[in-house]
Design an enzyme around this catalytic site. Structure first.
Site, short mmCIF file in Angstrom:
data_model
loop_
_atom_site.label_atom_id
_atom_site.label_comp_id
_atom_site.label_asym_id
_atom_site.label_seq_id
_atom_site.Cartn_x
_atom_site.Cartn_y
_atom_site.Cartn_z
N LEU A 84 17.57 -36.16 -34.67
CA LEU A 84 16.11 -36.35 -34.70
C LEU A 84 15.49 -36.45 -33.32
CD1 LEU A 84 15.88 -39.07 -37.52
CD2 LEU A 84 15.25 -36.65 -37.70
N GLU A 86 16.16 -38.39 -29.01
CA GLU A 86 16.94 -39.32 -28.20
C GLU A 86 16.03 -40.04 -27.22
OE1 GLU A 86 20.40 -37.65 -26.46
OE2 GLU A 86 21.05 -39.58 -25.65
N GLY A 90 19.64 -44.29 -27.09
CA GLY A 90 20.67 -43.34 -27.47
C GLY A 90 20.15 -42.39 -28.53
N LYS A 113 20.20 -44.99 -35.28
CA LYS A 113 20.12 -44.97 -33.81
C LYS A 113 21.43 -45.52 -33.25
CE LYS A 113 15.89 -45.96 -31.95
NZ LYS A 113 14.83 -46.70 -31.21
N ASP A 208 6.04 -52.53 -25.22
CA ASP A 208 6.35 -51.12 -24.99
C ASP A 208 5.53 -50.24 -25.94
OD1 ASP A 208 7.60 -49.22 -23.47
OD2 ASP A 208 9.46 -49.21 -24.62
N1 LIG Z 1 12.85 -44.17 -38.03
C1 LIG Z 1 12.75 -42.94 -37.55
N2 LIG Z 1 12.45 -41.90 -38.35
C2 LIG Z 1 12.35 -40.64 -37.86
N3 LIG Z 1 12.52 -40.33 -36.56
C3 LIG Z 1 12.82 -41.32 -35.72
C4 LIG Z 1 12.95 -42.67 -36.15
N4 LIG Z 1 13.24 -43.44 -35.07
C5 LIG Z 1 13.28 -42.62 -34.03
N5 LIG Z 1 13.03 -41.34 -34.40
C6 LIG Z 1 12.98 -40.16 -33.53
O1 LIG Z 1 13.98 -40.29 -32.54
C7 LIG Z 1 13.44 -40.06 -31.25
C8 LIG Z 1 13.99 -41.07 -30.27
O2 LIG Z 1 13.45 -42.34 -30.58
P1 LIG Z 1 13.70 -43.59 -29.65
O3 LIG Z 1 12.85 -44.69 -30.18
O4 LIG Z 1 15.16 -43.84 -29.55
O5 LIG Z 1 13.26 -43.14 -28.23
P2 LIG Z 1 11.84 -42.90 -27.61
O6 LIG Z 1 10.82 -43.78 -28.26
O7 LIG Z 1 11.57 -41.44 -27.68
O8 LIG Z 1 12.03 -43.34 -26.11
P3 LIG Z 1 12.13 -44.81 -25.52
O9 LIG Z 1 13.57 -45.08 -25.32
O10 LIG Z 1 11.39 -44.71 -24.25
O11 LIG Z 1 11.50 -45.74 -26.50
C9 LIG Z 1 11.94 -40.11 -31.36
O12 LIG Z 1 11.43 -38.95 -30.78
C10 LIG Z 1 11.61 -40.13 -32.83
O13 LIG Z 1 10.94 -38.97 -33.19
MG LIG Z 2 11.12 -45.51 -28.90
#
Ligand SMILES: Nc1ncnc2c1ncn2[C@@H]1O[C@H](COP(=O)(O)OP(=O)(O)OP(=O)(O)O)[C@@H](O)[C@H]1O
Ligand SMILES: [Mg+2]
Length: 425
Positions: A84, A86, A90, A113, A208
């Protein structure tokens, strides 16, 4: 008198030491749902090392403890077809759970995650997420279903959000342009999530708030995710919490970056930046623009002051399909949230009051969908308080699977946008 046994860390995170699936037919949530005072981060040692004396209780959280093997199975061994996206923590993969995995578990897609063991985050961020999201439940917070803590492995299992993050929806190259009413719905939903945190019995500062941490349900209901940086609010007579500066460049409030003094008003500033992103379709920081336009809040504040300059701020991809009066109100609200004097920023409850009537105002009909191209940005370092914070985020080379029915898979989806998180010094 009954002697209260001192609870050990393992009592609350049994999966970390004895990874085993529960016997079939037995439900294995952490604890029963009861009414209980929220455990705050200060209730346990600040050490990032696993502590046997970690006196934390997730009573009532109803989280499921999964084994690594189970999460491998539901994500098809973290296959690239289930990828999906990162972030700093991770990779995130889609999976599917049902009551065959745990009796009583609703059949549903989930997002898993996985902590990148070579990345900049670790056990502490994982634990913060479990402790906050495990105890906080709200329609505008993403639901944490469970976790896995096996040897050095740390995973989080969330409800799956079909439309991915606001960042992907708003800035993805060749994406459909979000119509104005949808943007206002997202702003209101995210504001409600933040207001819930600020107004909780034990207030929480989210720290954040940014477009990538706002996830979208199929009907664009916004839910906040990522509590790895969340902080308990000040207690008693304290006006702020002192922290090392963390957050994301372009979203963090200037006084917080300067002093490390964190208040709920810092979140309100970040909300103002996201509201601006929704109005303008521009990223909080965009190094591809001329230097005076690179920081969105700095560039737009001067224009927001003057209602006649609103046209210069609004996202051209909206093609004028928005209520002029509604946009004026949203712009004035963003201006207030972005005040350099934290005390002049509104409370999130006031933000909701302003946004609520904008949901149905004239001109809020669904506009045309337009395919557009946006620029990609690049990795960079930022400096605040004289310190350098190198962003730890990796560029994403795998295929994200979050795909809305209205947005066919594009080249841009192969490369989700980068964010710029300030790390601990
Ligand atoms: N519950 C979820 N359902 C669908 N997609 C998700 C979900 N959680 C995260 N994602 C997808 O995974 C990606 C990474 O999310 P993550 O929160 O790990 O990092 P981020 O928000 O992009 O960066 P950061 O580490 O700066 O917060 C996102 O682009 C999001 O689209
Ligand atoms: Mg995030």
């Amino acid at each position: 008198m009954a002697v209260k046994r001192k609870m050990k860390w393992q009592d609350y995170f049994p999966g970390c030491f004895k990874p085993e699936a529960p016997a079939r037919g037995k439900k294995k949530p952490v604890a029963k749902q009861t009414s209980f005072p929220r455990i705050s981060m200060s209730d346990f040692s600040s050490s990032t090392v696993l502590s046997e004396d970690l006196s934390i209780s997730l009573a009532g959280s109803n989280l499921h403890v999964f084994t690594l093997q189970e999460l491998k199975v539901i994500t098809q061994n973290f296959s690239s077809s289930n990828f999906l996206g990162e972030g700093g923590f991770g990779p995130v993969h889609k999976g599917f759970v049902d009551d065959k995995l745990r009796p009583g578990l609703k059949a549903q897609p989930v997002a898993v995650k996985l902590l990148d063991l070579d990345g900049g985050q670790g056990h502490r961020e994982w634990l913060t997420e479990v402790i906050f999201l495990g105890q906080l439940r709200h329609a505008h917070l993403v639901k944490l279903i469970g976790y896995c803590c096996e040897e050095e492995h740390r995973l989080l299992v969330y409800e799956y959000m079909p439309r991915g993050s606001l960042e992907n929806q708003l800035f993805r190259r060749f994406s459909v342009s979000l119509p104005w009413p949808t943007r206002m719905k997202i702003a209101l939903g995210a504001a409600k999530g933040l207001a819930f945190l600020h107004e909780a019995e034990k207030p929480v500062i989210y720290r954040d708030f940014k477009a990538s941490n706002i996830l979208l349900d199929s009907d664009y209901t916004a839910k906040l995710s990522d509590f790895g940086l969340a902080k308990d609010g000040p207690e008693g007579d304290d006006t702020h919490v002192s922290t090392r500066v963390m957050g994301t460049q372009g979203y963090a409030a200037p006084e917080y970056v300067m002093t490390g003094h964190l208040t709920a008003a810092s979140d309100v500033y970040s909300f103002g930046v996201v509201l601006l992103e929704l109005l303008t379709g521009r990223k909080s920081v965009d190094k591809t623009r001329p230097s005076r336009e690179q920081n969105l809040a700095e560039w737009a504040r001067a224009l927001l002051k003057n209602p006649r300059k609103l046209g210069r701020v609004m996202d051209p991809r909206l093609e004028g399909q928005y209520s002029e009066a509604g946009a004026q109100k949203a712009a004035a609200l963003a201006y207030q949230c972005l005040s350099h004097r934290p005390k002049l920023r509104p409370m999130m409850s006031e933000v909701i009051e302003v946004l609520e009537p904008l949901q149905d105002s004239d001109g809020n009909q669904i506009g045309t969908f337009v395919f557009v191209s946006t620029d990609s940005d690049s990795q960079r370092e930022i400096s605040s308080n004289g310190e350098k914070h190198k962003e730890t985020k990796k560029e994403n080379h795998r295929k994200p699977a979050a795909k809305s029915p209205k947005s066919p898979l594009t080249f841009a989806e192969m490369n989700s946008p980068l964010h710029h998180r300030m790390r601990r010094a």
